[in-house]
Write a protein that holds these residues in place. Structure first.
Motif, PDB file in Angstrom:
ATOM      1  N   LEU A  79       0.817  -1.211   0.000  1.00 39.19           N
ATOM      2  CA  LEU A  79       0.000   0.000   0.000  1.00 39.19           C
ATOM      3  C   LEU A  79       0.854   1.266   0.000  1.00 39.19           C
ATOM      4  N   LEU A 104     -11.790   5.666   3.103  1.00 39.24           N
ATOM      5  CA  LEU A 104     -10.705   5.478   4.052  1.00 39.24           C
ATOM      6  C   LEU A 104      -9.390   5.921   3.410  1.00 39.24           C
ATOM      7  N   GLN A 105      -8.537   6.551   4.168  1.00 36.32           N
ATOM      8  CA  GLN A 105      -7.255   7.005   3.615  1.00 36.32           C
ATOM      9  C   GLN A 105      -6.133   6.768   4.608  1.00 36.32           C
ATOM     10  N   SER A 146      -5.090   3.236  -4.944  1.00 40.01           N
ATOM     11  CA  SER A 146      -6.528   3.258  -4.649  1.00 40.01           C
ATOM     12  C   SER A 146      -7.058   1.837  -4.656  1.00 40.01           C
ATOM     13  N   LEU A 175      -8.893  -4.007   5.961  1.00 36.19           N
ATOM     14  CA  LEU A 175      -8.876  -5.219   5.141  1.00 36.19           C
ATOM     15  C   LEU A 175      -8.583  -6.463   5.984  1.00 36.19           C
ATOM     16  N   LYS A 208      -4.973   2.760   8.029  1.00 30.63           N
ATOM     17  CA  LYS A 208      -6.428   2.587   8.112  1.00 30.63           C
ATOM     18  C   LYS A 208      -6.929   1.544   7.103  1.00 30.63           C
ATOM     19  N   VAL A 209      -6.428   1.622   5.873  1.00 28.30           N
ATOM     20  CA  VAL A 209      -6.872   0.692   4.841  1.00 28.30           C
ATOM     21  C   VAL A 209      -6.419  -0.727   5.173  1.00 28.30           C
ATOM     22  N   ARG A 254      -6.101   5.200  -0.850  1.00 29.18           N
ATOM     23  CA  ARG A 254      -7.513   5.435  -0.559  1.00 29.18           C
ATOM     24  C   ARG A 254      -8.298   4.157  -0.802  1.00 29.18           C
ATOM     25  N   LEU A 255      -9.271   3.894   0.052  1.00 28.71           N
ATOM     26  CA  LEU A 255     -10.187   2.774  -0.162  1.00 28.71           C
ATOM     27  C   LEU A 255     -11.598   3.335  -0.305  1.00 28.71           C
TER      28      LEU A 255
END
Length: 294
Positions: free
Chosen positions: A200, A221-222, A278, A231, A226-227, A205-206
């Motif tokens: 990542l 989410l950024q 992304s 997951l 966090k992403v 961004r998600l």
């Protein structure tokens, strides 16, 4: 032109018409409806004076798509959570042998570009699609839209500037994207936070699209932390009868997640410099129907 010949001509151009309508609307069902309406108009109208069927059919389709887009915007419907375009199968196969042309078509139908196109006016979007994706001359676009050529050039310049300023950067090499996608999914499925963090980008961004009809983040989410943690958390809630199928959607590799043989979600990634920029997840069941037979 006989009815049989008219059908053959229309079917020969159907892929282009569907491509125009989908890029205009970002919705497969709406695009198919527009193409069906174009067929009804084509089959029921006199065609003796039609010298260039492709341009004539694209003109009908574009105008119908503009009308449909205006109707959608006029309804002012509130979408629950982030919006993403409906996944669209784009295996060009041998229909587009030219590598440069394939790249342009793939880019113009990418999730990243389609999200930006949503912020254009219907006319700007039509001009951008016809010029950038299908390389129609400005004079032809002006005739299709009943606008002067200077006005069309102005619309094109404004739309191109808007898209370039807002679109994220990503690599178009399908082999690299497929490799990163496979490693990303393997790390996510294993709950391997360290492996995900290595893939990542720091400001990844998600974007999750559920339309309020399935579980997905209601906000973008950024950051990698966090992403990645999101997951890993998802991986701990395993689906029954989980399986993964790779296919080409929106001009690039994508993963179709199935639960009990039925589409559950689609994962698509933007990749640049070997890192995921992304993550796009579509879970809205209405947007997965067309993939049931994929």
């Amino acid at each position: 032109m006989t009815t049989e010949t008219a059908t053959d001509v229309f079917e020969a151009h159907r892929p282009v018409l569907l491509g125009v309508a989908y890029r205009m609307l970002g919705r497969v069902a709406d695009a198919e409806d527009v193409v069906q309406e174009a067929w009804l108009r084509w089959s029921g109208a006199p065609r003796e004076d039609v010298r260039e069927p492709r341009g004539y059919l694209v003109r009908i389709t574009t105008r119908l798509a503009i009308d449909r887009l205006r109707q959608i915007k006029a309804r002012g419907e509130t979408y629950v959570g982030p919006w993403l375009p409906e996944p669209y199968a784009t295996d060009f196969g041998d229909t587009v042998p030219d590598t440069a042309e394939r790249a342009v078509l793939a880019d113009s139908v990418s999730v990243a570009v389609l999200v930006v196109l949503e912020s254009l006016s219907p006319l700007e979007r039509a001009v951008f699609v016809l010029r950038e994706a299908f390389a129609f001359p400005y004079a032809d676009i002006a005739a299709m839209l009943d606008r002067g050529e200077p006005a069309v050039r102005q619309l094109a310049g404004r739309a191109r500037k808007h898209v370039e300023e807002r679109r994220p950067r990503y690599d178009v090499d399908p082999a690299q994207r497929r490799d990163v996608t496979e490693r990303f999914l393997a790390a996510a499925a294993d709950g391997d936070l360290e492996g995900l963090m290595a893939l990542l980008a720091p400001e990844v961004r998600l974007v999750g699209d559920s339309g309020g009809k399935a579980r997905a983040p209601l906000r973008v989410l950024q950051t990698a932390d966090k992403v990645g943690r999101f997951l890993v958390g998802v991986a701990q809630k395993s689906l029954p009868g989980l399986s993964v199928r790779f296919l080409e959607l929106n001009g690039g590799p994508a993963a179709l997640i199935l639960s009990g043989g039925k589409p559950d979600s689609v994962f698509q990634l933007d990749v640049a410099d070997g890192h995921v920029q992304s993550v796009y997840i579509v879970r809205n069941p209405d947007k997965l129907r067309s993939l049931a037979a994929a």
